[in-house]
Design a protein around this motif. Sequence first.
Motif, mmCIF file in Angstrom:
data_model
loop_
_atom_site.group_PDB
_atom_site.id
_atom_site.type_symbol
_atom_site.label_atom_id
_atom_site.label_comp_id
_atom_site.label_asym_id
_atom_site.label_seq_id
_atom_site.Cartn_x
_atom_site.Cartn_y
_atom_site.Cartn_z
ATOM 1 N N PRO A 100 7.293 16.345 15.437
ATOM 2 C CA PRO A 100 5.751 16.053 14.785
ATOM 3 C C PRO A 100 5.000 15.604 16.031
ATOM 4 O O PRO A 100 5.356 14.722 16.940
ATOM 5 N N ILE A 139 -2.505 15.203 12.552
ATOM 6 C CA ILE A 139 -1.115 15.065 12.368
ATOM 7 C C ILE A 139 -0.632 16.349 12.419
ATOM 8 O O ILE A 139 -0.948 17.200 11.287
ATOM 9 N N SER A 144 2.743 18.863 12.046
ATOM 10 C CA SER A 144 4.497 18.920 11.922
ATOM 11 C C SER A 144 4.894 20.433 11.520
ATOM 12 O O SER A 144 4.034 21.045 10.795
ATOM 13 N N LEU A 200 4.127 21.716 20.417
ATOM 14 C CA LEU A 200 5.055 20.939 19.592
ATOM 15 C C LEU A 200 6.688 21.101 20.410
ATOM 16 O O LEU A 200 6.960 22.358 20.705
#
Length: 322
Positions: free
Chosen positions: A130, A122, A124, A148
């Motif tokens: 995210p 993950i 972010s 992203l």
Amino acid sequence: MGKAKTQVLPEPEPELELELELERVPVLAVAGGRHASVEQNGHGGYRVGVVSESVLPVAELSGTDFGGGSLGGRIQREDGCPVPSAVLTLIDQRGHQVARAAGAVDGGYVISAPEVGSYVLIVSATGHQPAAVNVALGQRPQQLDLTLAGSGELSGVVRTAGHGEPLAGATITLTDLRGEVVGAAVSGRDGAYVCHDVVSGTYTLVAVVAHMRPAATTLTVPDTGVLRHDIELAAMGVVAGSAWAEGGRAVADIQITVLDAAGELTATARTDDNGRYVVADLPEGQYTIVARGYPPVTSQVTVSGGEVGHDVRLGYGLGDRT
């Protein structure tokens, strides 16, 4: 009778004690030079305690820099620019966190798992949407670059300068410092516009609509990726008037030619049945108006926005026209 001998037992070797201690609390290398101690929490998950805050730039990645079960690469935006200081979390198939790391200012990152296997990474970062991706980590380090998208937006209202009336159908274009178009929108009936997926940075905004002077401005979008910017557009210059002959009579079908300050042809028009003419969409500046009569008549006019009235007087009577 002889004395009994006393046998002295050797003390345990310190290396053995250290080895046993390491078996109870394993040590895991995480995120490019960042180290963490990992303990099982009794529920199948892991607790990660960060010891060092150093981050290894992606340019330094190699098989000797991090061991098996490791992942490294670069985090970037859709336009190719690096995403600095991203937060990375690695979870196992049961949703338990097993590792956590921070990306470098150049977008590089490294993160490691306690053992080889399948995980979910993950990622972010402020001002970005995210992302989550499945990864299978083996004995050899792996390279994975991530992109992203921006989560911010640039919005506002396009209005006429001075009057403040909303302008519909205005085209809004957003370009980055390299001149690449990164966003576009068209204003609605209420003059409102929205450019989505904007990230922090410096941009050039250009607004264009028919019969109005284009506007360009430099904007800096904050780290949140959200910025409101209203736009005012001024009307292009308009020269309008009538062609008159001697005796005050209007003359139809007279050719009106407009020349700019350099003498280049800018626009042409012809008078209607009432002797009226209109030349629209003129930028600010000095112009020469030429009325093709007999003989031709020239005059000067200055356009500074809005409508400028300018009549021309022909040098002949209606009966002299050929």
